[in-house]
Design an enzyme around this catalytic site. Sequence first.
Site, PDB file in Angstrom:
ATOM      1  N   HIS A  34       3.781   4.006   4.636  1.00  9.30           N
ATOM      2  CA  HIS A  34       3.457   3.822   6.060  1.00  9.30           C
ATOM      3  C   HIS A  34       3.559   5.169   6.759  1.00  9.30           C
ATOM      4  O   HIS A  34       4.405   5.994   6.404  1.00  9.30           O
ATOM      5  CB  HIS A  34       4.469   2.851   6.696  1.00  9.30           C
ATOM      6  CG  HIS A  34       4.434   2.853   8.193  1.00  9.30           C
ATOM      7  ND1 HIS A  34       3.523   2.105   8.911  1.00  9.30           N
ATOM      8  CD2 HIS A  34       5.149   3.556   9.099  1.00  9.30           C
ATOM      9  CE1 HIS A  34       3.700   2.348  10.208  1.00  9.30           C
ATOM     10  NE2 HIS A  34       4.687   3.215  10.341  1.00  9.30           N
ATOM     11  N   ASN A  64       0.802  -1.228   0.000  1.00 11.82           N
ATOM     12  CA  ASN A  64       0.000   0.000   0.000  1.00 11.82           C
ATOM     13  C   ASN A  64       0.839   1.285   0.000  1.00 11.82           C
ATOM     14  O   ASN A  64       0.420   2.307   0.523  1.00 11.82           O
ATOM     15  CB  ASN A  64      -1.024  -0.035   1.147  1.00 11.82           C
ATOM     16  CG  ASN A  64      -0.373  -0.083   2.509  1.00 11.82           C
ATOM     17  OD1 ASN A  64       0.843  -0.160   2.612  1.00 11.82           O
ATOM     18  ND2 ASN A  64      -1.172  -0.023   3.555  1.00 11.82           N
TER      19      ASN A  64
HETATM   20  P1  CMP Z   1       1.036   0.048   7.618  1.00 14.90           P
HETATM   21  O1  CMP Z   1       0.372   1.364   7.777  1.00 14.90           O
HETATM   22  O2  CMP Z   1       2.480   0.016   7.308  1.00 14.90           O
HETATM   23  O3  CMP Z   1       0.783  -0.829   8.955  1.00 14.90           O
HETATM   24  C1  CMP Z   1       0.715  -2.213   8.950  1.00 14.90           C
HETATM   25  C2  CMP Z   1       0.707  -2.796   7.572  1.00 14.90           C
HETATM   26  O4  CMP Z   1       0.196  -4.095   7.487  1.00 14.90           O
HETATM   27  C3  CMP Z   1      -0.240  -1.980   6.684  1.00 14.90           C
HETATM   28  O5  CMP Z   1       0.279  -0.724   6.429  1.00 14.90           O
HETATM   29  C4  CMP Z   1      -0.356  -2.915   5.498  1.00 14.90           C
HETATM   30  O6  CMP Z   1       0.793  -2.876   4.661  1.00 14.90           O
HETATM   31  C5  CMP Z   1      -0.394  -4.252   6.213  1.00 14.90           C
HETATM   32  N1  CMP Z   1      -1.765  -4.723   6.444  1.00 14.90           N
HETATM   33  C6  CMP Z   1      -2.690  -4.194   7.247  1.00 14.90           C
HETATM   34  N2  CMP Z   1      -3.837  -4.888   7.210  1.00 14.90           N
HETATM   35  C7  CMP Z   1      -3.607  -5.908   6.345  1.00 14.90           C
HETATM   36  C8  CMP Z   1      -4.389  -6.997   5.878  1.00 14.90           C
HETATM   37  N3  CMP Z   1      -5.648  -7.194   6.290  1.00 14.90           N
HETATM   38  N4  CMP Z   1      -3.824  -7.837   5.005  1.00 14.90           N
HETATM   39  C9  CMP Z   1      -2.548  -7.664   4.599  1.00 14.90           C
HETATM   40  N5  CMP Z   1      -1.751  -6.638   5.023  1.00 14.90           N
HETATM   41  C10 CMP Z   1      -2.279  -5.786   5.874  1.00 14.90           C
END
Ligand code: CMP
Length: 138
Positions: A116, A113
Amino acid sequence: MSQRTFSIIKPDAIRKGHAGAILADIEKAGFRIVAIKKLFISKPQAEGFYYVHKERPFFESLTTFMSSGPIVALVLEKENAIADLRRLMGATNPANAEEGTIRKKYAGSIEENAIHGSDGEETASFEIGYFFAGHELV
Ligand code: CMP
């Protein structure tokens, strides 16, 4: 009052060549770059960074992804930096992210995504300290 937050441009965004555009969006939104470095983290380093998620089903895959290629680590400063960066990033799942947000524009999936951002003051201070020494914050 001015506040600091921590951010990572994730491997997916670097691979797709979006690092510069994301940095431009961040600066356009009024953040000052206090520290910046491009680096590669190992899987154990990714596990240490995301230890709060260690019981989650996506932990293994998340830490493999975060150590799959270079990242850009950032310390950013502005008034209300933590909340404002999270607004600029958009929802964790890009499918739910608002138009104009970084995740809407550049993220491919809930895991890959693009960016962070710290979710609170305590997290920000842990995350800044995980990647940067005091003398690197300028
Ligand atoms: P981030 O904000 O870096 O914090 C935790 C990370 O876990 C999030 O962004 C995503 O990259 C990942 N993440 C959170 N929820 C999910 C999910 N349901 N499935 C896969 N990855 C997730």
